[in-house]
Design an enzyme around this catalytic site. Structure first.
Site, PDB file in Angstrom:
ATOM      1  N   ARG A 149      -9.456   0.638 -18.475  1.00  0.00           N
ATOM      2  CA  ARG A 149     -10.336   1.342 -17.545  1.00  0.00           C
ATOM      3  C   ARG A 149     -10.994   0.316 -16.645  1.00  0.00           C
ATOM      4  O   ARG A 149     -11.657  -0.589 -17.149  1.00  0.00           O
ATOM      5  CB  ARG A 149     -11.404   2.164 -18.304  1.00  0.00           C
ATOM      6  N   GLU A 165     -16.041  -4.419 -14.061  1.00  0.00           N
ATOM      7  CA  GLU A 165     -15.251  -5.095 -15.089  1.00  0.00           C
ATOM      8  C   GLU A 165     -13.949  -4.332 -15.291  1.00  0.00           C
ATOM      9  O   GLU A 165     -13.818  -3.178 -14.888  1.00  0.00           O
ATOM     10  CB  GLU A 165     -15.995  -5.179 -16.422  1.00  0.00           C
ATOM     11  N   ASN A 167     -11.750  -3.119 -18.441  1.00  0.00           N
ATOM     12  CA  ASN A 167     -11.707  -2.998 -19.905  1.00  0.00           C
ATOM     13  C   ASN A 167     -10.265  -2.940 -20.364  1.00  0.00           C
ATOM     14  O   ASN A 167      -9.512  -2.073 -19.934  1.00  0.00           O
ATOM     15  CB  ASN A 167     -12.423  -1.715 -20.344  1.00  0.00           C
ATOM     16  N   SER A 172     -13.574   3.584 -23.643  1.00  0.00           N
ATOM     17  CA  SER A 172     -14.137   4.808 -24.206  1.00  0.00           C
ATOM     18  C   SER A 172     -13.984   6.021 -23.316  1.00  0.00           C
ATOM     19  O   SER A 172     -13.801   5.900 -22.108  1.00  0.00           O
ATOM     20  CB  SER A 172     -15.649   4.620 -24.393  1.00  0.00           C
ATOM     21  N   LYS A 310     -14.768 -11.339 -19.457  1.00  0.00           N
ATOM     22  CA  LYS A 310     -15.462 -11.540 -18.185  1.00  0.00           C
ATOM     23  C   LYS A 310     -15.190 -12.924 -17.603  1.00  0.00           C
ATOM     24  O   LYS A 310     -15.205 -13.122 -16.386  1.00  0.00           O
ATOM     25  CB  LYS A 310     -16.936 -11.253 -18.360  1.00  0.00           C
ATOM     26  N   LYS A 364     -23.624 -12.631 -17.522  1.00  0.00           N
ATOM     27  CA  LYS A 364     -22.889 -11.922 -18.562  1.00  0.00           C
ATOM     28  C   LYS A 364     -22.273 -12.865 -19.585  1.00  0.00           C
ATOM     29  O   LYS A 364     -21.561 -13.804 -19.207  1.00  0.00           O
ATOM     30  CB  LYS A 364     -21.730 -11.129 -17.938  1.00  0.00           C
ATOM     31  N   GLU A 368     -18.399  -7.137 -25.039  1.00  0.00           N
ATOM     32  CA  GLU A 368     -18.058  -5.772 -24.590  1.00  0.00           C
ATOM     33  C   GLU A 368     -18.949  -4.789 -25.353  1.00  0.00           C
ATOM     34  O   GLU A 368     -19.495  -5.123 -26.399  1.00  0.00           O
ATOM     35  CB  GLU A 368     -16.587  -5.455 -24.900  1.00  0.00           C
ATOM     36  N   GLY A 369     -19.073  -3.584 -24.802  1.00  0.00           N
ATOM     37  CA  GLY A 369     -19.765  -2.523 -25.537  1.00  0.00           C
ATOM     38  C   GLY A 369     -21.149  -2.216 -25.015  1.00  0.00           C
ATOM     39  O   GLY A 369     -21.831  -1.316 -25.505  1.00  0.00           O
ATOM     40  N   ARG A 451     -19.820   7.578 -14.869  1.00  0.00           N
ATOM     41  CA  ARG A 451     -21.050   7.445 -15.649  1.00  0.00           C
ATOM     42  C   ARG A 451     -22.230   7.337 -14.686  1.00  0.00           C
ATOM     43  O   ARG A 451     -22.157   6.608 -13.697  1.00  0.00           O
ATOM     44  CB  ARG A 451     -20.988   6.198 -16.540  1.00  0.00           C
TER      45      ARG A 451
END
Ligand SMILES: Nc1ncnc2c1ncn2[C@@H]1O[C@H](COP(=O)(O)OP(=O)(O)O)[C@@H](O)[C@H]1O
Ligand SMILES: N[C@H](CCC(=O)N[C@@H](CS)C(=O)NCCC(=O)O)C(=O)O
Ligand SMILES: [Mg+2]
Length: 475
Positions: A149, A165, A167, A172, A310, A364, A368-369, A451
């Site tokens: 994603r 970013e 992923n 998710s 990253k 950063k 992740e998460g 989102r």
């Protein structure tokens, strides 16, 4: 007659609507009685269609199926989004897939780019150790599956669609995102007299079906009808496996087949394993290594996982680096066009500027998460501390230009309660890549995740509790 527009498999009906960044109505100005009815109908729809997540307020949540659930947090109406930027995000999805695959094959690039980080970041160092073991064993992943994603924000000032970013592990919400688009289409149909919005301006969102299709095609490519698809999850889940269970129950047959709990595994789909907290002991690391050594198709492989860090994102933004991995000049230009400013902390001019104007940067770590980034004055403090200590800790971080999307009015639904706020949004485009040796079996955009979060919140993250699920209304 409206003419259907194709965009990576997306059907969007062309209308004469002007290209603005507004729905044409202000959700904050909807009649209160009508708004209450819409909110109620949206909550009922969510319950009936499985737009649900575990309710952290309930003890039995996550233990007993069907118990302790609550509607997923969502925005009541879709977010306006310019159609041309939507098309841009769809069309570069397959290029990013190809880029990840090419980068994953350059073991030296991955190891060299992360060599300084390895010294100061134990988690990334463990991932690199597994990767170098595979390089030493000359392990080839002939069948490769990526379920990615790529997340973007639309910068208000420049009107540029900039990548937040990419992923490559545990992307998710492909399941819930499809449902939110359906919820919004249903509401726009139900309230068309009041809203006069066209449900067809919400692009079809088949992320869960397309990701399931990619997993099933990968299983077919493995070509063992008795083998299973194994989903690796965090603890307290059923019918899937945690890393520690795989360590206890897993073994490698002489021909490289991974057998877990007596079943041959064709595909390992990671929905965990992306954070240090997923490796509380050596057991979980043994499990990761065992899977990597096996002939099972890992989604992602260790190399795909590392390609999504990253640090690699920042290295790819350096001049002439994309040219190492992609040939087509147009593709390179399309990818480069969506790169925000990305720097290592070795760039002293940037570090100096970030200390002076920390609000223009995000710092950063290789994590992740959600919930790991450093913003605002904390950027200045952290950089100053590192300068004073003179440690190598700076190698664990990257600096990124902070992106400022347009603020929009929205009504956010969480735990049955609605809240009016001004929000910013982040569009994630899912994409699946499946390759067997030289044959690319799938390389396509697979729907989206929008989102939306209150503009005051630095972090995004629905699971992290900062953002809600949304969809887009093409304007
Ligand atoms: N350059 C940026 N400008 C503005 N917000 C950002 C930027 N980078 C990250 N964010 C915010 O931080 C959140 C998490 O950052 P991200 O890089 O996606 O880390 P993670 O891998 O933890 O999701 C994003 O969802 C977004 O809300
Ligand atoms: N519980 C795990 C959560 C996995 C997870 O956090 N994935 C990261 C990419 S690594 C991500 O996609 N974050 C955006 C979704 C959000 O906003 O919360 C799962 O679902 O597998
Ligand atoms: Mg993210």
């Amino acid at each position: 007659m409206a003419q259907a527009l194709k965009c990576g498999g997306v059907e969007a009906m062309e209308t004469q609507q002007e290209n603005s960044m507004s729905l044409g109505i202000d959700p904050h100005k909807i009649d209160p009685q009508l708004l209450q009815k819409m909110e109620y109908d949206a909550l009922v729809w969510s319950s009936l269609h499985g737009l649900l997540v575990g309710d952290t307020n309930s003890q039995s949540s996550g233990r007993v199926p069907g118990v302790g659930l609550v509607h997923a947090p969502f925005s009541l109406l879709p977010m306006p989004f310019p159609e041309n930027h939507w098309k841009q995000a769809c069309q570069i999805a397959p290029i990013f897939n190809e880029l990840v695959d090419r980068v994953s094959l350059d073991g030296k690039f991955l190891q060299d780019s992360l060599s300084r980080t390895k010294k100061v970041d134990a988690f990334t160092s463990r991932l690199l150790e597994i990767h170098s073991k595979m390089l030493d064993a000359n392990k080839k992943e002939e069948i490769r599956l990526g379920l990615h994603r790529s997340d973007y924000m639309l910068d208000e000032q420049t009107k540029l669609l900039l990548q937040i970013e990419l992923n490559t592990i545990s992307s998710s919400f492909p399941g819930l995102s499809s449902l939110v688009s359906e919820l919004h289409r249903s509401l726009l149909h139900q309230y068309k007299q009041h809203l006069a919005l066209n449900p067809e301006r919400i692009p079809q969102n088949n992320s869960v079906t397309q990701f399931a299709e990619a997993l099933s095609k990968a299983w077919s490519e493995y070509n063992n009808p008795r083998a299973v698809v194994m989903v690796v999850v965090q603890t307290e889940e059923r019918n899937m496996k945690t890393l520690s269970e795989i360590d206890a129950l897993g073994e490698l047959l002489p021909d490289g087949t991974l057998v877990v709990d007596g079943e041959a595994v064709a595909v390992v789909y990671f929905r965990a394993g992306y954070a240090p907290s997923d490796y509380p002991s050596e057991s979980e690391w043994r499990a990761r290594l065992l899977m990597e050594q096996s002939s099972a198709i890992k989604c992602p492989s260790i190399a795909y996982h590392l390609a999504g860090t990253k640090k690699i994102q920042q290295e790819l933004a350096k001049p002439n680096v994309l040219e190492r991995f992609l040939e087509n000049k147009d593709d390179i230009a399309k990818v480069r066009k969506c790169f925000a400013g990305l720097w290592s902390l070795e760039d002293s001019n940037i570090v100096k500027d970030a200390i002076e104007k920390p609000g223009l940067y995000v710092m950063k770590p290789q994590r992740e998460g959600g919930g790991n980034n450093i913003y605002g004055d904390d950027v200045r403090e952290t950089l100053r501390r590192m300068e004073k200590e003179g440690s190598d800790e700076d190698a664990a971080y990257i600096l990124m230009q902070r992106i400022f999307p347009t603020l929009s009015p929205a009504v956010l639904m969480r735990q049955g309660i609605s809240r009016k706020d001004h929000v910013i949004s982040e569009l994630g485009v899912y994409a699946a890549y499946l390759r067997n040796k030289t044959k690319v079996i799938m390389n396509e955009e697979c729907g989206y995740l929008m989102r939306t979060k209150v503009s005051s919140s630095n972090e995004g993250g629905v699971a992290a509790g900062f953002a809600v699920l949304d969809s887009i209304y093409l304007v």
